[in-house]
Scaffold this active site. Structure first.
Site, PDB file in Angstrom:
ATOM      1  N   ASP A  45       0.845  -1.202   0.000  1.00  0.00           N
ATOM      2  CA  ASP A  45       0.000   0.000   0.000  1.00  0.00           C
ATOM      3  C   ASP A  45       0.883   1.256   0.000  1.00  0.00           C
ATOM      4  O   ASP A  45       0.377   2.381  -0.098  1.00  0.00           O
ATOM      5  CB  ASP A  45      -1.025  -0.004   1.145  1.00  0.00           C
ATOM      6  N   SER A  46       2.209   1.058   0.023  1.00  0.00           N
ATOM      7  CA  SER A  46       3.141   2.169  -0.202  1.00  0.00           C
ATOM      8  C   SER A  46       2.921   2.757  -1.598  1.00  0.00           C
ATOM      9  O   SER A  46       3.384   3.859  -1.885  1.00  0.00           O
ATOM     10  CB  SER A  46       4.592   1.689  -0.058  1.00  0.00           C
ATOM     11  N   ASP A  84      -0.834  -6.115  -0.454  1.00  0.00           N
ATOM     12  CA  ASP A  84      -1.264  -5.567   0.837  1.00  0.00           C
ATOM     13  C   ASP A  84      -2.781  -5.471   0.941  1.00  0.00           C
ATOM     14  O   ASP A  84      -3.459  -5.101  -0.025  1.00  0.00           O
ATOM     15  CB  ASP A  84      -0.701  -4.143   1.004  1.00  0.00           C
ATOM     16  N   LYS A 114      -1.012  -9.514   2.583  1.00  0.00           N
ATOM     17  CA  LYS A 114      -0.266  -9.095   3.784  1.00  0.00           C
ATOM     18  C   LYS A 114      -1.147  -8.147   4.575  1.00  0.00           C
ATOM     19  O   LYS A 114      -1.854  -7.319   3.986  1.00  0.00           O
ATOM     20  CB  LYS A 114       1.043  -8.403   3.383  1.00  0.00           C
ATOM     21  N   GLU A 116      -1.303  -5.770   8.447  1.00  0.00           N
ATOM     22  CA  GLU A 116      -0.554  -5.237   9.584  1.00  0.00           C
ATOM     23  C   GLU A 116      -1.261  -5.556  10.898  1.00  0.00           C
ATOM     24  O   GLU A 116      -2.499  -5.518  10.956  1.00  0.00           O
ATOM     25  CB  GLU A 116      -0.445  -3.708   9.474  1.00  0.00           C
ATOM     26  N   GLU A 183       9.200  -4.491  10.456  1.00  0.00           N
ATOM     27  CA  GLU A 183       9.638  -3.175   9.967  1.00  0.00           C
ATOM     28  C   GLU A 183      10.172  -2.282  11.084  1.00  0.00           C
ATOM     29  O   GLU A 183       9.530  -2.122  12.126  1.00  0.00           O
ATOM     30  CB  GLU A 183       8.457  -2.474   9.252  1.00  0.00           C
TER      31      GLU A 183
HETATM   32  O1  KIV Z   1       3.544  -1.164   1.676  1.00  0.00           O
HETATM   33  C1  KIV Z   1       4.736  -1.521   1.705  1.00  0.00           C
HETATM   34  O2  KIV Z   1       5.532  -1.280   0.804  1.00  0.00           O
HETATM   35  C2  KIV Z   1       5.189  -2.264   2.883  1.00  0.00           C
HETATM   36  C3  KIV Z   1       6.663  -2.347   3.105  1.00  0.00           C
HETATM   37  C4  KIV Z   1       7.072  -1.187   3.925  1.00  0.00           C
HETATM   38  C5  KIV Z   1       7.055  -3.635   3.704  1.00  0.00           C
HETATM   39  O3  KIV Z   1       4.385  -2.721   3.650  1.00  0.00           O
END
Ligand code: KIV
Length: 277
Positions: A45-46, A84, A114, A116, A183
């Protein structure tokens, strides 16, 4: 290279072979990551910050993730592709988590999702794994939470917080996560977590002892002028692209481009007829 599977990743941990992971949000980056034999790709989600221009991951939607996962899947055949689950797409209810995760897998084509969180998300991880959706967990600094709290600080600086993060990791492993991203955590805490877990840990700003490393491709490629302190610069795309754009602008303004070499002419016979027009 053959397709990387979860059992291959587990084998890599057991044999002490480090696992590589980078982010990608588009087809050309995915093609190159595949060609470079990267083991895993994260459609993070970056994407919100590095591609879409938001100042946090909060506005990123499930549709955004699916949109960016599709070209990555078309470009990368061997790496295991993790996408994500964006902010709030898994926290409202288990039903909603299942619906959103299955869309990311079915419509986007990701191999795994993924999400969090620590102990608090273990029941969600378990319910996704129970219906056959592989889950990578993400602990330590959690960007979705940190951007709301406004605190991007290194985690597990003392024994108490290291113990909390270790407890989170153990709960997530028990819930069925196949791997955990750690992280911005102290090297010592990340080492203990890695030693205590059977599943692979993937570090970002968490020192050298994790089973693998993940970096944002925009950070390692130097796409922007600044990077986080833990990101090693492997090239400087910012300068390379800026120089190319500047040179192109100068060439067009000065009429150096397009020269004859880059122009297509009619053949002689046709050119003669031009006078008749
Ligand atoms: O969204 C992302 O790129 C991440 C990384 C910081 C691992 O979760």
């Amino acid at each position: 290279m053959e397709k990387i599977t979860i059992s291959k990743l587990w084998k890599m941990k057991n044999q002490g072979e480090k696992i590589t992971m980078v982010t990608a949000y588009d087809y050309p980056t995915a093609l190159l990551a595949d060609e470079a034999n990267i083991d895993m790709i994260l459609v993070g989600d970056s994407v919100g910050m590095v591609v879409l221009g938001y100042d946090s991951p909060i506005p990123v939607t499930v549709d955004d993730i699916i949109h960016h996962t599709k070209p990555v899947v078309r470009g990368a055949k061997s790496p295991l592709i993790v996408a994500d689950m964006p902010f709030m797409s898994y926290l409202i209810s288990i039903e909603e988590a299942k619906r959103n995760a299955s869309r990311i897998i079915q419509e986007g084509g990701a191999d795994a999702v993924k999400l969090e969180g620590g102990k608090n998300v273990a029941p969600i991880v378990k319910s996704l794994v129970d219906v056959g959706i592989p889950v990578q967990a993400h602990i330590g600094l959690m960007p979705q939470r940190a951007s709301i709290e406004g605190s991007y600080k290194v985690q597990a600086k003392n024994i108490e917080t290291a113990q909390e993060i270790l407890d989170d990791a153990l709960a997530l492993e028990k819930a069925g996560a196949f791997s955990i991203v750690i992280e911005f955590v102290t090297t010592e805490a990340a080492q203990i977590i890695t030693e205590k877990l059977k599943i692979p840990t993937i570090g970002i700003g968490a020192g050298p002892h994790c089973d693998g490393q993940v970096l944002l491709s925009h950070d390692l490629l130097g796409y922007y002028k600044t990077q986080p302190p833990f990101a090693k610069l492997y090239t400087n795309l910012n300068k390379i692209i800026l120089d190319a754009f500047n040179n192109y602008r100068v060439d067009v303004k000065s009429q150096k481009y397009p020269s004859k070499e880059y122009s297509i002419s009619m053949d002689n016979e046709e050119r003669k007829k031009l006078k008749k027009i």
